[in-house]
Scaffold this active site. Structure first.
Site, PDB file in Angstrom:
ATOM      1  N   ARG A  18       1.150 -12.208   4.835  1.00  0.00           N
ATOM      2  CA  ARG A  18       2.613 -12.278   4.702  1.00  0.00           C
ATOM      3  C   ARG A  18       3.348 -11.771   5.932  1.00  0.00           C
ATOM      4  NH1 ARG A  18       4.212 -10.377  -1.234  1.00  0.00           N
ATOM      5  NH2 ARG A  18       6.193 -11.254  -0.520  1.00  0.00           N
ATOM      6  N   ARG A  73      19.156  17.734  -5.155  1.00  0.00           N
ATOM      7  CA  ARG A  73      19.281  16.293  -4.944  1.00  0.00           C
ATOM      8  C   ARG A  73      20.047  15.569  -6.043  1.00  0.00           C
ATOM      9  NH1 ARG A  73      16.381  14.416  -0.303  1.00  0.00           N
ATOM     10  NH2 ARG A  73      17.187  12.414  -0.957  1.00  0.00           N
ATOM     11  N   PRO A 101       0.834  -1.208   0.000  1.00  0.00           N
ATOM     12  CA  PRO A 101       0.000   0.000   0.000  1.00  0.00           C
ATOM     13  C   PRO A 101       0.868   1.258   0.000  1.00  0.00           C
ATOM     14  CG  PRO A 101      -0.647  -1.507   1.765  1.00  0.00           C
ATOM     15  CD  PRO A 101       0.628  -2.028   1.190  1.00  0.00           C
ATOM     16  N   GLU A 102       0.480   2.234  -0.805  1.00  0.00           N
ATOM     17  CA  GLU A 102       1.182   3.509  -0.851  1.00  0.00           C
ATOM     18  C   GLU A 102       0.258   4.596  -0.292  1.00  0.00           C
ATOM     19  OE1 GLU A 102       3.072   4.166  -4.706  1.00  0.00           O
ATOM     20  OE2 GLU A 102       3.198   2.018  -5.049  1.00  0.00           O
ATOM     21  N   HIS A 119      -5.535 -15.747   8.756  1.00  0.00           N
ATOM     22  CA  HIS A 119      -4.441 -14.787   8.946  1.00  0.00           C
ATOM     23  C   HIS A 119      -4.860 -13.540   9.742  1.00  0.00           C
ATOM     24  CE1 HIS A 119      -2.273 -17.298   6.161  1.00  0.00           C
ATOM     25  NE2 HIS A 119      -3.136 -17.043   5.199  1.00  0.00           N
TER      26      HIS A 119
END
Ligand SMILES: [Zn+2]
Length: 279
Positions: free
Chosen positions: A114, A158, A2-3, A95
């Protein structure tokens, strides 16, 4: 994984469904999910009796405030899900590692096949020590206001390839593999363009693409991929994967120029792009 858009979707759901509720009991299966605590009791006793008073997002972390002053921190890892159950009688999914039951009824459950994700309770003062990533978290493209001129100065400074820079959590909080590709397509920029080479027009385009792509993804309640397991608080999949222009679309047609979408390897990761539209 997930972002920002997926975590923000869950944050907004939690605000509506969980904030204001008091914890009656907590059940934990195994130690893996609460591995920062020495034992189950050390986690459970800091949550039971507490009321949730707010929820904020820091990058990809969710921080739920408790009325006793501490915070419950949730990181979903690769496959973590927070699910709201209307009652304890709803069948428990495989789970399920943590079940929080509220005094008013209903539950918040943490499911994670996971088990890379985690939950822990800490004081807000020591949060940055517990998670060094949060101490050095870059600016949040949704919550923090930055002028595009200032954004441009940072890109100059950067001197990093754009995809790697967008995904660097110390520069920008919450962007990963999917949204970096989608943002760069929307901006018409290549993954391997070096950040200091952008014209001021390109800087503005990148900034706008970043904000618009993320907001659009939240509107569609995030992206659920076939091989991953993002679900919202109600167990529903997101819809933004149907809007992806390049991510995981190798061999398909570019919606802008009708050329092919290609996949390239960059620093051990894949990047998807249109080589005609992105310069
Ligand atoms: Zn194209």
């Amino acid at each position: 994984m997930p972002e920002l858009p997926e975590v923000e979707t869950i944050r907004r759901d939690l605000e509506k469904e969980v904030v204001g509720r008091r914890v009656k009991t907590v059940e934990v299966t195994g130690m893996r999910t609460i591995r920062r605590h020495p034992n189950k009791k050390a986690f459970i006793s800091r949550l039971e009796g507490e009321r949730f008073t707010g929820v904020v997002r820091k990058g990809k972390y969710l921080v739920l405030k408790l009325d006793g002053g501490e915070v419950l921190v949730v990181h979903l890892g690769m496959s973590g899900q927070l699910l709201r159950a209307r009652s304890g009688r709803e069948p428990i999914e495989k789970h399920t590692h943590v079940v929080i039951t509220f005094t008013q009824g209903g539950q918040l459950r943490y499911v994670d096949p996971r088990t890379f994700g985690e939950l822990f309770v800490t004081s807000p003062d020591t949060l940055a020590d517990e998670v060094p990533e949060l101490a050095h978290l870059g600016f949040d493209p949704l919550d923090d206001v930055m002028s595009w001129a200032r954004f441009g100065e940072q890109l100059q400074h950067r001197k990093t390839k754009l995809k790697a820079l967008l995904m660097d959590q110390r520069f920008l909080a919450g962007i990963g593999n999917i949204y970096s590709d989608e943002i760069l397509f929307a901006a018409g920029l290549r993954y391997d363009r070096s950040s200091e080479t952008l014209s001021s027009q390109e800087v503005r385009r990148l900034y706008r693409a970043m904000v618009e792509t993320l907001q659009d993804a939240i509107k569609h309640r995030g992206s659920s991929l076939a091989d991953e397991q993002y679900r919202d608080l109600f167990g529903q999949v997101g819809d933004y994967q149907t809007q992806h222009k390049v991510y995981d679309r190798e061999g398909q047609t570019c919606p802008r120029c009708r050329g092919p979408i290609v996949r390239v390897k960059a620093n051990g990761r894949s990047a998807f792009l249109c080589e005609r539209c992105q310069v």
